[in-house]
Motif scaffolding. Structure first.
Motif, PDB file in Angstrom:
ATOM      1  N   ILE A  88       0.836  -1.198   0.000  1.00  0.00           N
ATOM      2  CA  ILE A  88       0.000   0.000   0.000  1.00  0.00           C
ATOM      3  C   ILE A  88       0.870   1.246   0.000  1.00  0.00           C
ATOM      4  CG2 ILE A  88      -1.845   1.209   1.214  1.00  0.00           C
ATOM      5  CD1 ILE A  88      -2.612  -1.469   2.450  1.00  0.00           C
ATOM      6  N   LYS A 118      -8.048   8.051   2.741  1.00  0.00           N
ATOM      7  CA  LYS A 118      -8.527   6.832   2.112  1.00  0.00           C
ATOM      8  C   LYS A 118      -8.889   7.136   0.654  1.00  0.00           C
ATOM      9  CE  LYS A 118     -11.835   5.835   4.964  1.00  0.00           C
ATOM     10  NZ  LYS A 118     -12.936   5.047   5.597  1.00  0.00           N
ATOM     11  N   SER A 151      -9.835   6.893  -3.179  1.00  0.00           N
ATOM     12  CA  SER A 151     -10.554   5.895  -3.964  1.00  0.00           C
ATOM     13  C   SER A 151      -9.832   5.612  -5.268  1.00  0.00           C
ATOM     14  CB  SER A 151     -11.978   6.386  -4.261  1.00  0.00           C
ATOM     15  OG  SER A 151     -11.942   7.579  -5.028  1.00  0.00           O
ATOM     16  N   TRP A 186      -4.890   3.200  -9.981  1.00  0.00           N
ATOM     17  CA  TRP A 186      -5.206   2.209  -8.958  1.00  0.00           C
ATOM     18  C   TRP A 186      -6.524   2.593  -8.299  1.00  0.00           C
ATOM     19  CZ3 TRP A 186      -0.539   3.893 -10.345  1.00  0.00           C
ATOM     20  CH2 TRP A 186       0.498   2.958 -10.532  1.00  0.00           C
ATOM     21  N   GLU A 187      -7.416   1.625  -8.140  1.00  0.00           N
ATOM     22  CA  GLU A 187      -8.685   1.848  -7.454  1.00  0.00           C
ATOM     23  C   GLU A 187      -8.674   1.124  -6.109  1.00  0.00           C
ATOM     24  OE1 GLU A 187     -11.869   0.648 -10.008  1.00  0.00           O
ATOM     25  OE2 GLU A 187     -11.710   2.436 -11.283  1.00  0.00           O
ATOM     26  N   PHE A 188      -9.180   1.815  -5.079  1.00  0.00           N
ATOM     27  CA  PHE A 188      -9.157   1.289  -3.715  1.00  0.00           C
ATOM     28  C   PHE A 188     -10.577   1.056  -3.215  1.00  0.00           C
ATOM     29  CE2 PHE A 188      -5.300   3.554  -4.462  1.00  0.00           C
ATOM     30  CZ  PHE A 188      -4.315   2.959  -3.685  1.00  0.00           C
ATOM     31  N   GLU A 189     -10.764  -0.031  -2.496  1.00  0.00           N
ATOM     32  CA  GLU A 189     -12.031  -0.313  -1.833  1.00  0.00           C
ATOM     33  C   GLU A 189     -11.757  -0.547  -0.348  1.00  0.00           C
ATOM     34  OE1 GLU A 189     -13.948  -3.577  -3.741  1.00  0.00           O
ATOM     35  OE2 GLU A 189     -14.036  -2.587  -5.704  1.00  0.00           O
ATOM     36  N   TYR A 190     -12.755  -0.186   0.484  1.00  0.00           N
ATOM     37  CA  TYR A 190     -12.562  -0.225   1.928  1.00  0.00           C
ATOM     38  C   TYR A 190     -13.720  -0.914   2.631  1.00  0.00           C
ATOM     39  CZ  TYR A 190      -9.161   3.427   0.797  1.00  0.00           C
ATOM     40  OH  TYR A 190      -8.124   4.120   0.248  1.00  0.00           O
ATOM     41  N   VAL A 234      -8.442  -1.196   4.122  1.00  0.00           N
ATOM     42  CA  VAL A 234      -8.442  -1.398   2.681  1.00  0.00           C
ATOM     43  C   VAL A 234      -8.714  -2.874   2.415  1.00  0.00           C
ATOM     44  CG1 VAL A 234      -5.932  -1.765   2.562  1.00  0.00           C
ATOM     45  CG2 VAL A 234      -7.183  -1.047   0.528  1.00  0.00           C
ATOM     46  N   ILE A 262      -7.180  -3.462  -3.849  1.00  0.00           N
ATOM     47  CA  ILE A 262      -6.456  -2.495  -4.675  1.00  0.00           C
ATOM     48  C   ILE A 262      -6.340  -3.103  -6.069  1.00  0.00           C
ATOM     49  CG2 ILE A 262      -4.328  -1.211  -5.060  1.00  0.00           C
ATOM     50  CD1 ILE A 262      -3.774  -1.347  -2.102  1.00  0.00           C
TER      51      ILE A 262
END
Length: 200
Positions: free
Chosen positions: A12, A34, A36, A45-49, A54, A57
Motif C-alpha cells: 500500500i 482513504k 478511492s 489504482w482503485e481502492f475499496e474499503y 483497505v 487495490i
C-alpha cells in the motif's frame, strides 16, 4: 523500521508514494486518508474499503478494460491482516500472515504456478527481542507439506538486526542462519540530532 519491507502494508505504501493523486478526487469529497483512486500516466489504482481497512487495490491500464493487478486483503477478528491474494493475469499468489500477541510471526507465500502448490511454499519468519524489535528475518522455501517442514534452501536467506541503547537500528547484515558467511553488513551512526549516516 525500514527493513521491515516484507510486511504486507508496504504494498500500500509503495502505491501511495510512487503515484500522484488523481486530479478528479477532490471534486468527489473523498477522505484524503482513504483515496478511492490514484493515477500516474496511463496507469491508475482503485481502492475499496471496509470501514477503515483497505480490502482491495486494483491496478488498471487505460488501454485495457480489465485490471492488470488485483490485490485482495482479508482480516481476522482481531483486525489483523490475515491474507493477501494477488491476481496477475493467470497467476494467483497468496500471502498468509500469522500474528502472535500483535506481532507478525510468519508470512507464507503460495503460488498457483507451482505444479503441486500444497507441497511448495515460501515462508518468512520474524524474530523479536524483549523490546519487540525485529532481530532476525529468516526466509525459507519448503518442499514438503506441514508439519514436516524440510527446507529446500535456507542458507544466505537470513537477515539480522541489532540496536543501540537508545533503540536505534545499529547494524544490518545477511548471511546463513548461524550468522556465518555474512554477505552484506551495514553499520548505522547517529549524531546528537538523531541524523543518520551509513557505513558499509
Amino acid at each position: 523500521m525500514k527493513k521491515l519491507k516484507k510486511f504486507s502494508f508496504l504494498l500500500i505504501v509503495m502505491l501511495f508514494f510512487s503515484c500522484s493523486s488523481d486530479d478528479d478526487s477532490s471534486s468527489n469529497n473523498i477522505d484524503e486518508t482513504k483515496p478511492s483512486k490514484i493515477s500516474q500516466g496511463n496507469l491508475y489504482w482503485e481502492f475499496e474499503y471496509d470501514e477503515d481497512r483497505v480490502t482491495s487495490i486494483k491496478k488498471f491500464n487505460t488501454n485495457l478494460v480489465l485490471p492488470t493487478d488485483v490485490n485482495e486483503f482479508n482480516y481476522n477478528s482481531s483486525n489483523e491482516l490475515e491474507s493477501i491474494t494477488r491476481i496477475q493475469g493467470n497467476t494467483t499468489t497468496t500471502y498468509d500472515y500469522i500474528f502472535e500477541n500483535g506481532l507478525l510471526q510468519r508470512v507464507v507465500k503460495k503460488s498457483n504456478l507451482v505444479v503441486i502448490p500444497e507441497l511448495h511454499k515460501d515462508t518468512t519468519d520474524y524474530f523479536y527481542n524483549n523490546l519487540n524489535q525485529v532481530v532476525k528475518i529468516k526466509k525459507s522455501v519448503w518442499s514438503t507439506p506441514e508439519p514436516a517442514y524440510v527446507p529446500v534452501t535456507n542458507s544466505k536467506w537470513t537477515e539480522f538486526y541489532t540496536y543501540d541503547a537508545n533503540g536505534n537500528l545499529e547494524t544490518y547484515s545477511n548471511g546463513d542462519e548461524n550468522e556465518q558467511n555474512i554477505e552484506l553488513q551495514y553499520t548505522y551512526y547517529y549524531n546528537n540530532k538523531g541524523s543518520i549516516s551509513l557505513s558499509v
